[in-house]
Design a protein around this motif. Structure first.
Motif, PDB file in Angstrom:
ATOM      1  N   LEU A 149      36.145  -8.837  33.797  1.00 50.92           N
ATOM      2  CA  LEU A 149      37.189  -7.935  33.297  1.00 50.92           C
ATOM      3  C   LEU A 149      38.226  -8.737  32.542  1.00 50.92           C
ATOM      4  CD1 LEU A 149      37.854  -5.935  36.590  1.00 50.92           C
ATOM      5  CD2 LEU A 149      36.463  -5.186  34.646  1.00 50.92           C
ATOM      6  N   LYS A 150      38.580  -8.274  31.360  1.00 54.42           N
ATOM      7  CA  LYS A 150      39.681  -8.886  30.624  1.00 54.42           C
ATOM      8  C   LYS A 150      40.986  -8.288  31.144  1.00 54.42           C
ATOM      9  CE  LYS A 150      37.632 -11.527  27.479  1.00 54.42           C
ATOM     10  NZ  LYS A 150      37.826 -12.991  27.447  1.00 54.42           N
ATOM     11  N   LEU A 151      41.895  -9.148  31.550  1.00 56.61           N
ATOM     12  CA  LEU A 151      43.222  -8.715  32.006  1.00 56.61           C
ATOM     13  C   LEU A 151      44.257  -9.258  31.020  1.00 56.61           C
ATOM     14  CD1 LEU A 151      42.920  -9.313  35.856  1.00 56.61           C
ATOM     15  CD2 LEU A 151      42.302  -7.276  34.534  1.00 56.61           C
ATOM     16  N   VAL A 176      37.585 -12.196  36.591  1.00 56.33           N
ATOM     17  CA  VAL A 176      38.601 -11.737  35.640  1.00 56.33           C
ATOM     18  C   VAL A 176      39.026 -12.879  34.725  1.00 56.33           C
ATOM     19  CG1 VAL A 176      39.476  -9.990  37.235  1.00 56.33           C
ATOM     20  CG2 VAL A 176      40.594 -12.231  37.146  1.00 56.33           C
ATOM     21  N   ASP A 177      39.492 -12.494  33.525  1.00 55.78           N
ATOM     22  CA  ASP A 177      39.946 -13.460  32.519  1.00 55.78           C
ATOM     23  C   ASP A 177      41.250 -12.928  31.932  1.00 55.78           C
ATOM     24  OD1 ASP A 177      40.346 -15.206  30.446  1.00 55.78           O
ATOM     25  OD2 ASP A 177      38.417 -14.850  29.466  1.00 55.78           O
ATOM     26  N   ALA A 178      42.351 -13.649  32.186  1.00 58.97           N
ATOM     27  CA  ALA A 178      43.657 -13.184  31.714  1.00 58.97           C
ATOM     28  C   ALA A 178      44.013 -13.725  30.330  1.00 58.97           C
ATOM     29  CB  ALA A 178      44.741 -13.564  32.721  1.00 58.97           C
ATOM     30  N   ASN A 179      43.171 -14.572  29.749  1.00 56.63           N
ATOM     31  CA  ASN A 179      43.423 -15.074  28.379  1.00 56.63           C
ATOM     32  C   ASN A 179      44.880 -15.498  28.163  1.00 56.63           C
ATOM     33  OD1 ASN A 179      40.947 -12.854  27.551  1.00 56.63           O
ATOM     34  ND2 ASN A 179      40.822 -14.917  26.712  1.00 56.63           N
ATOM     35  N   CYS A 180      45.372 -16.368  29.067  1.00 52.00           N
ATOM     36  CA  CYS A 180      46.690 -17.021  28.878  1.00 52.00           C
ATOM     37  C   CYS A 180      47.887 -16.109  29.166  1.00 52.00           C
ATOM     38  CB  CYS A 180      46.876 -17.564  27.462  1.00 52.00           C
ATOM     39  SG  CYS A 180      45.587 -18.645  26.849  1.00 52.00           S
ATOM     40  N   VAL A 202      39.006 -16.527  38.732  1.00 55.29           N
ATOM     41  CA  VAL A 202      40.066 -16.098  37.814  1.00 55.29           C
ATOM     42  C   VAL A 202      40.095 -17.111  36.680  1.00 55.29           C
ATOM     43  CG1 VAL A 202      42.547 -15.751  37.531  1.00 55.29           C
ATOM     44  CG2 VAL A 202      41.416 -15.056  39.673  1.00 55.29           C
ATOM     45  N   GLU A 203      39.954 -16.601  35.457  1.00 52.65           N
ATOM     46  CA  GLU A 203      39.866 -17.485  34.289  1.00 52.65           C
ATOM     47  C   GLU A 203      41.160 -17.449  33.486  1.00 52.65           C
ATOM     48  OE1 GLU A 203      36.222 -16.835  32.166  1.00 52.65           O
ATOM     49  OE2 GLU A 203      37.086 -17.486  30.270  1.00 52.65           O
ATOM     50  N   GLN A 204      41.591 -18.606  33.083  1.00 51.78           N
ATOM     51  CA  GLN A 204      42.741 -18.827  32.202  1.00 51.78           C
ATOM     52  C   GLN A 204      43.912 -17.880  32.483  1.00 51.78           C
ATOM     53  OE1 GLN A 204      42.544 -21.499  30.029  1.00 51.78           O
ATOM     54  NE2 GLN A 204      44.725 -21.249  29.709  1.00 51.78           N
ATOM     55  N   ALA A 230      39.489 -22.811  33.777  1.00 57.83           N
ATOM     56  CA  ALA A 230      40.257 -22.957  32.542  1.00 57.83           C
ATOM     57  C   ALA A 230      39.333 -22.731  31.346  1.00 57.83           C
ATOM     58  CB  ALA A 230      40.865 -24.355  32.459  1.00 57.83           C
ATOM     59  N   ASP A 231      39.823 -21.976  30.357  1.00 54.45           N
ATOM     60  CA  ASP A 231      39.051 -21.743  29.129  1.00 54.45           C
ATOM     61  C   ASP A 231      39.853 -22.236  27.923  1.00 54.45           C
ATOM     62  OD1 ASP A 231      37.681 -20.803  26.941  1.00 54.45           O
ATOM     63  OD2 ASP A 231      37.583 -18.720  27.566  1.00 54.45           O
ATOM     64  N   GLU A 232      40.849 -21.459  27.483  1.00 53.16           N
ATOM     65  CA  GLU A 232      41.630 -21.887  26.306  1.00 53.16           C
ATOM     66  C   GLU A 232      42.256 -23.266  26.515  1.00 53.16           C
ATOM     67  OE1 GLU A 232      41.512 -18.839  27.519  1.00 53.16           O
ATOM     68  OE2 GLU A 232      41.863 -17.297  25.979  1.00 53.16           O
TER      69      GLU A 232
HETATM   70 MG   LIG Z   1      37.863 -16.749  28.475  1.00 54.13          MG
END
Ligand SMILES: [Mg+2]
Length: 338
Positions: A149-151, A176-180, A202-204, A230-232
């Motif tokens: 899920l993108k959060l 989930v991925d909060a994209n920063c 939980v991603e980024q 961590a992604d970005e």
């Molecule tokens: Mg990502």
């Protein structure tokens, strides 16, 4: 010796909305080099523009780059001059494809990998318009075992409502991925609440360049939390070294690393530091996606769903049925034009 450069306009089936913004169309770069094909993603939040990428690519001499011995891939990759990452990614992929076709074997076999060891891929759902919209998206999925899920909606309590709704709607594993999107304080508050919904990771959660924020978050979270990825924040091998103590894993992508060779090196580094590895993708056609999929047997988590979101993929290659990654067995990447 052939070198051609094209823009590859990719239309999405539905708008893709994440914390960085929404997209309905993306323009990537497609390179044909020798007998190989490669692709570099150009997300709008990256600092590269198509014209500069094209100018770099058209300055290359394909005969010099490939050299006299088509089996000496490492030498060819070493001849690639510094330049924009999406262009280098596209050439790296095309050189690998050319190499594999010359040797008559798929990349995974040349690397000694067993394709059945690829982990199941997640499917990513972009930020929905409403909770009902999220329920409908989940009900439309056909048996995917892992949903990402993108959060990062701007309201952490709404982010939690999205996760709760997903948990009530599906038995699939969730991540989930909060994209920063969150501050350290928001992340330290929301992650323990999200843990109640049984998340894999939980991603980024945090801003890209704040390495100290990751260390503060790690210190402030209790035990038994979902894994932190961590992604970005991971663009280079130095980022992996800097964050090794603060995260459980890293999400690596060809487009960030600069191609297959650089991604393999980053996988090896992350493994040596005891980190888990996820292999992700950008919004990419089956060229870049299939290239990444050849590395999937080396990683713990795969997020290789981009082709499922495209309305016009001009190629076919790796596929996923209920998350199971299937690699084509043709030489090189094994991709074909549709
Ligand atoms: Mg990502």
């Amino acid at each position: 010796m052939l070198l051609s450069v094209e823009s590859l306009k990719i239309h999405l089936k539905t708008p893709f909305r994440i914390a960085h913004g929404a997209s309905t169309v993306r323009t990537n770069v497609l390179v044909r080099l020798g007998n190989g094909v490669g692709e570099g993603a150009l997300p709008p939040y990256y600092p590269y523009r198509f014209d500069e990428v094209k100018a770099y690519l058209e300055s290359l001499d394909p005969a010099v780059l490939i050299g006299d011995d088509p089996s000496a891939l490492e030498d060819a990759l070493d001849r690639l001059p510094p330049g924009p990452a999406p262009a280098r990614t596209a050439v790296d992929i095309a050189l690998h494809d050319h190499w594999g076709r010359h040797l008559g074997q798929p990349l995974y076999r040349l690397w000694g990998l067993n394709p059945t060891r690829a982990p199941a891929s997640s499917i990513t759902l972009s930020i929905p318009e409403s909770l009902d919209g999220l329920r409908a998206q989940i009900e439309d999925l056909d048996g995917f075992p892992i949903i990402k899920l993108k959060l990062g909606t701007g309201r952490p309590e709404h982010d939690e409502a999205l996760v709760r709704t997903a948990r009530e709607t599906t038995q699939a594993q969730l991540c989930v991925d909060a994209n920063c999107a969150w501050t350290v304080e928001e992340a330290a508050e929301v992650i323990p609440r999200l843990a109640a919904y049984d998340l894999m990771f939980v991603e980024q959660p945090l801003p890209q360049d704040d390495h100290d924020a990751w260390r503060r978050l790690r210190r402030s979270l209790p035990a038994d939390m979902p894994l932190l990825f961590a992604d970005e924040s991971i663009q280079t091998p130095a980022d992996i070294l800097a964050l090794a103590e603060a995260v459980d894993g890293v999400n690596l992508k060809l487009a960030k690393a600069g191609g297959l060779r650089a991604t393999r090196r980053m996988i090896t580094l992350a493994r040596a530091l005891g980190l888990q590895v996820m292999l992700g993708c950008m919004i990419e056609s089956s060229v870049a996606l299939t290239a990444a999929a050849h590395l999937a047997p080396l990683v713990d988590f795969a997020d290789l769903d981009s082709y499922l979101h495209l309305a016009n993929d001009p190629f076919e290659g790796a596929t996923m049925e209920r998350g199971i990654v299937r690699l084509p067995d043709g030489p090189g990447l094994g991709v074909k034009a549709r």
